[in-house]
Design an enzyme around this catalytic site. Sequence first.
Site, PDB file in Angstrom:
ATOM      1  N   ASN A  77      45.645  51.124  45.120  1.00  0.00           N
ATOM      2  CA  ASN A  77      47.239  50.872  45.297  1.00  0.00           C
ATOM      3  C   ASN A  77      47.725  49.942  44.006  1.00  0.00           C
ATOM      4  O   ASN A  77      46.684  49.766  43.171  1.00  0.00           O
ATOM      5  CB  ASN A  77      47.484  50.057  46.635  1.00  0.00           C
ATOM      6  CG  ASN A  77      48.708  50.463  47.199  1.00  0.00           C
ATOM      7  OD1 ASN A  77      49.790  50.489  46.522  1.00  0.00           O
ATOM      8  ND2 ASN A  77      48.690  50.375  48.576  1.00  0.00           N
ATOM      9  N   HIS A 107      32.784  34.265  32.709  1.00  0.00           N
ATOM     10  CA  HIS A 107      32.628  33.532  31.383  1.00  0.00           C
ATOM     11  C   HIS A 107      31.506  32.647  31.399  1.00  0.00           C
ATOM     12  O   HIS A 107      31.482  31.829  32.535  1.00  0.00           O
ATOM     13  CB  HIS A 107      33.905  32.868  31.100  1.00  0.00           C
ATOM     14  CG  HIS A 107      34.796  33.816  30.523  1.00  0.00           C
ATOM     15  ND1 HIS A 107      35.210  34.387  29.210  1.00  0.00           N
ATOM     16  CD2 HIS A 107      36.013  34.618  31.271  1.00  0.00           C
ATOM     17  CE1 HIS A 107      35.988  35.266  29.422  1.00  0.00           C
ATOM     18  NE2 HIS A 107      36.533  35.411  30.486  1.00  0.00           N
ATOM     19  N   ALA A 131      44.521  44.035  50.632  1.00  0.00           N
ATOM     20  CA  ALA A 131      45.606  43.341  49.487  1.00  0.00           C
ATOM     21  C   ALA A 131      45.002  42.292  49.133  1.00  0.00           C
ATOM     22  O   ALA A 131      44.368  41.360  49.715  1.00  0.00           O
ATOM     23  CB  ALA A 131      46.876  43.296  49.966  1.00  0.00           C
TER      24      ALA A 131
END
Length: 175
Positions: A77, A107, A131
């Site tokens: 999406n 990192h 989502a």
Amino acid sequence: MSMLGRAVRSVVRSAYWKCRFGGRISVSPVEGFDHVHLEIAPGGRIRLGTRIQNRGHLYFQCGPGGQLQVGSHVFFNTGSSVACMGRTQIGDYCKFGNNTVIVDHDHNYKDESGEYLTGEIHIGNRVWVGANCTILRGARIGDDCVIAAGSVVKGNVPPGTMFYQKRENCCKAAE
């Protein structure tokens, strides 16, 4: 746009990617793949299955030595992003909600000898991700899982699991 027009555009896009990235990409004509940004560094490789679709912007990045594999019948999406410097594998028939972030590296802020810590991510078949989810280095999500909206996944999620996080148990600010 007609089905024929979409098919022609898909073939042209796939041919362009093959010309631009050469052997670093393996892709068949894909349907409904619009607003896609691809970055593949030398030594990186992306393999895309058939019938991948997206709605809105989608970003695939594969760094040097990275290996990204996306299965068939996968849907992303709006605003999804996959960044790969290690190995990321996504199975067949998966669906990803808005603003999903999948990243197989961190990192290395503790040690200046290496800029990144890389790992693997494995997402099984028929996984649904809600989502605003983030899937991190070291995640292994089994087949037939549901990842609830707003979740952060690192580690193992057994097959058939509905994974969610209780917000009241989240980190507290240092005093």
